[in-house]
Every structure is written in C-alpha cells, then in structure tokens.
Design an enzyme around this catalytic site. Sequence first.
Site, PDB file in Angstrom:
ATOM      1  N   ARG A  45      -5.493  -1.862   0.086  1.00 36.59           N
ATOM      2  CA  ARG A  45      -4.163  -2.401  -0.207  1.00 36.59           C
ATOM      3  C   ARG A  45      -3.250  -2.076   0.966  1.00 36.59           C
ATOM      4  NH1 ARG A  45      -2.024   1.773   0.835  1.00 36.59           N
ATOM      5  NH2 ARG A  45      -0.080   0.795   0.257  1.00 36.59           N
ATOM      6  N   GLY A  46      -2.051  -2.693   0.923  1.00 35.06           N
ATOM      7  CA  GLY A  46      -1.151  -2.557   2.074  1.00 35.06           C
ATOM      8  C   GLY A  46      -1.308  -3.810   2.934  1.00 35.06           C
ATOM      9  N   ALA A  47      -0.168  -4.377   3.323  1.00 35.31           N
ATOM     10  CA  ALA A  47      -0.187  -5.712   3.932  1.00 35.31           C
ATOM     11  C   ALA A  47      -1.147  -5.866   5.131  1.00 35.31           C
ATOM     12  CB  ALA A  47       1.236  -6.109   4.301  1.00 35.31           C
ATOM     13  N   ARG A  79      -4.302 -11.835  -3.297  1.00 31.46           N
ATOM     14  CA  ARG A  79      -2.988 -11.240  -3.618  1.00 31.46           C
ATOM     15  C   ARG A  79      -1.916 -12.129  -2.981  1.00 31.46           C
ATOM     16  NH1 ARG A  79      -2.123  -5.039  -3.063  1.00 31.46           N
ATOM     17  NH2 ARG A  79      -0.450  -5.522  -4.529  1.00 31.46           N
ATOM     18  N   GLN A 181       1.375   4.933  -5.211  1.00 33.76           N
ATOM     19  CA  GLN A 181       0.893   4.973  -3.805  1.00 33.76           C
ATOM     20  C   GLN A 181       1.512   6.143  -3.043  1.00 33.76           C
ATOM     21  OE1 GLN A 181       1.919   2.226  -5.384  1.00 33.76           O
ATOM     22  NE2 GLN A 181       0.913   0.376  -4.657  1.00 33.76           N
ATOM     23  N   ASP A 222       5.930  -6.156   3.193  1.00 35.74           N
ATOM     24  CA  ASP A 222       4.824  -7.073   2.879  1.00 35.74           C
ATOM     25  C   ASP A 222       5.083  -8.486   3.377  1.00 35.74           C
ATOM     26  OD1 ASP A 222       4.630  -4.802   0.795  1.00 35.74           O
ATOM     27  OD2 ASP A 222       2.671  -5.756   0.869  1.00 35.74           O
ATOM     28  N   ASN A 232       9.031  -5.714  -0.231  1.00 34.41           N
ATOM     29  CA  ASN A 232       8.255  -4.475  -0.114  1.00 34.41           C
ATOM     30  C   ASN A 232       8.073  -3.925  -1.529  1.00 34.41           C
ATOM     31  OD1 ASN A 232       6.867  -2.509   1.520  1.00 34.41           O
ATOM     32  ND2 ASN A 232       8.508  -1.080   1.017  1.00 34.41           N
ATOM     33  N   LYS A 233       7.372  -2.849  -1.637  1.00 34.41           N
ATOM     34  CA  LYS A 233       7.027  -2.273  -2.936  1.00 34.41           C
ATOM     35  C   LYS A 233       8.243  -2.159  -3.854  1.00 34.41           C
ATOM     36  CE  LYS A 233       3.772  -1.514  -4.064  1.00 34.41           C
ATOM     37  NZ  LYS A 233       3.080  -2.597  -4.791  1.00 34.41           N
TER      38      LYS A 233
HETATM   39  O1  MRU Z   1       0.710  -3.092  -3.646  1.00 30.90           O
HETATM   40  P1  MRU Z   1       0.420  -2.493  -2.312  1.00 30.90           P
HETATM   41  O2  MRU Z   1       0.013  -1.067  -2.377  1.00 30.90           O
HETATM   42  O3  MRU Z   1      -0.502  -3.357  -1.492  1.00 30.90           O
HETATM   43  O4  MRU Z   1       1.837  -2.533  -1.596  1.00 30.90           O
HETATM   44  C1  MRU Z   1       1.966  -2.052  -0.289  1.00 30.90           C
HETATM   45  C2  MRU Z   1       3.364  -1.920   0.139  1.00 30.90           C
HETATM   46  O5  MRU Z   1       4.293  -2.385  -0.489  1.00 30.90           O
HETATM   47  C3  MRU Z   1       3.578  -1.253   1.446  1.00 30.90           C
HETATM   48  O6  MRU Z   1       4.769  -0.541   1.454  1.00 30.90           O
HETATM   49  C4  MRU Z   1       3.605  -2.361   2.506  1.00 30.90           C
HETATM   50  O7  MRU Z   1       2.459  -3.160   2.419  1.00 30.90           O
HETATM   51  C5  MRU Z   1       3.676  -1.865   3.834  1.00 30.90           C
HETATM   52  S1  MRU Z   1       2.125  -1.485   4.446  1.00 30.90           S
HETATM   53  C6  MRU Z   1       2.182  -1.043   6.060  1.00 30.90           C
END
Ligand code: MRU
Length: 335
Positions: A45-47, A79, A181, A222, A232-233
């Site tokens: 996970r994470g962009a 996603r 996270q 993201d 973002n999250k």
């Molecule tokens: O749902 P996730 O864990 O994929 O969400 C990730 C985030 O929101 C991170 O803060 C974002 O992707 C930045 S990653 C360098």
Amino acid sequence: MIEPIIWDENCLKLLDQRLLPHKKEYMICRSIYDVAYAIREMVVRGAPAIGVSAAFGVVLGLKEGKNINEIYEILKNTRPTAVNLIWALDKMKGAYEYCDGNINYMEKVAIKLFERDLEYNRMIGKNGLTILNDGDCILTHCNAGALATAGYGTALGVFRAAKEKGLNIHVYVDETRPYLQGARLTTFELMEEDIPCTLICDNMPGFLMYQGKIDKIIVGADRIAKNGDTANKIGTYQLAILAYYHDIPFYIAAPLSTFDFTLENGNQIKIEMRNGNEVRKIKDTLISPNNVPVFNPAFDITPGHLITGFITEFGVFNSVKDLLNNINEGGKNGD
Ligand code: MRU
C-alpha cells in the site's frame, strides 16, 4: 533499510504489510492476479509502492501471455485513489507500444520505474532539508515511508535525510485509524532507523499544537490536482485546518508521479470507500455493536490553499503552478 518490493525475474516479492510490525513475511507473486490481489488487499500500500508493484504486475501478465489491454484492465481498478497506479500502467503501456511487446525491454522499464522512485525519494528527502531546522518536532500522518514507496519514503524520506545530516528531530506519529498505518508501520520504520518518535491517537494533534509542541507537519499524498487540492489518508484535512489555525507550516512530500494534471481540483478525485468492519473492529476484536452503520472513506481532500509547500524531487514549491513553471522540459518523470 526495509525492502518492501523485491523483483526476482520470475516473481515479485512484497513485504506483507498486513502483518507488520510483528511479523516480516514476503508474499510471492508469480502471476498478475497475485499482484492485483496484493494491491487490493493492501499487502502492498502507499501510492508510489502501488504504482511500482503494478509495473511489475504488467511484466508478470506479459510472461503469462496476456494481452496488454487485458493486463491494464486487471490492474487499473485494484484501488481507485492513488494516481501512481494509472501513471505506472500508462508508462508500461507506452513502453509496450514503443518496443512492440518485447518482454525483456518491459522488464527493464519496470525496474527503471522502481529505481527512479527510490532516487526521487532521496531527492525529496534532500530537498526537504531546506525547510527543516535542528530541533524540529514534526507531525506526520499515515505512512509515507519506505513501505509506501520503492524504499526510503517521501515524508519519511525527509526524516531519514535529516537523520543522515545529523539534525535532531522528533516525529509525532498519528496512529491513523482505522487501518493504523501510523501505529503499525511509521513507528516501526522510525524505530528501525533510530529516529526519535512518539505515537499519538488521532484526536491528540490539536492539543499538541495548542501546547506549541509541533513545528511542522509533513505528510505524503495519493493524488494532487492542478490547483493543489490533495488526496491523502483520511484525517489529513483536519490536520491542515488545525495547522492553519495554529500558524504551523503544513507540507506535502510527493514525487511528480503523484500529481494529476488532468484534474482541475480535488472534487474530481475518486475517494475509496472501505469496509465498515475496519471501523467496527481493531484487528479481529469487535469494539462496537456488530451492525452499527459506518462511514469509512480511506482518503480526504486537503484544499490547496491550506498547503504551505510541496516537497518534490525538483525542489520545494509553494503551489502546483510554481512547480509546473519550474519543470522547464514539461515532461513528467519516468519519460
Ligand atoms: O491506504 P494507504 O495505506 O494506501 O494510504 C496511503 C497514504 O495515504 C499515504 O499517506 C500516501 O500514499 C503517501 S505514500 C508515500
């Protein structure tokens, strides 16, 4: 340092982030379907990490004899919010057309995307040093670390660079309900690197800011629209408002692959809605009535005007407009 993504010619090894911080185990992806599963189920996970994994998923799909359009369809809907996924798929599709489907070439392109993400994270880290002071206390949300990228991280890349330079910083980490996270991944990474950190609940940043204990906020992203609105999250927006009220600089650290110049503003960003059980439960323990209605968006939108600056591989910019003006060749990275 942690290796979240390892390419091994015939398979993709993904550190299973669902098991962290207590268990380090790799999921071995031998098929494009394994990669699609890993992205959908948040093994990875994470962009940027999603984008890089999808690029290797394309290579696996080609090795299985699948058609590029079929491959694109299998991966694109895994996603919806992080633009890096589509960015990487478009890059791979462009390369496919250029090389007429040569698998060795495609594999090299995927490896290049991986290496470039790592390189850009290091540049983001270095550029982020220009806004840091020795002794800074910085708040971060979710995980924008090595685990969310090819390695090193965006927001956590800045903290790593600070540590490498010998700066004393302290990082406050939001637990980031409901998926945690922050508690599970960011504290794990910071502690492995010996970067001083304190875990807090998501309802504590306001009080810390009131007490004058936060100098800066740095988070990842993201998807960033042309006007600077940033997905973002979930929980990022309220931090930006608190930061504005307390006059605390609020930064987004992200590579160019996270900017979506096709979108005018954040209203056009699709927000992933997730299963209510993530809110009703912590791990497998039910903490609410089992049928209570739940609202569980995975991301929110922070308006561009609340963002002090974007820390990118090209430098730190006050606005997306400034960033665009500074990229003189006009192309995006990975070209
Ligand atoms: O749902 P996730 O864990 O994929 O969400 C990730 C985030 O929101 C991170 O803060 C974002 O992707 C930045 S990653 C360098």
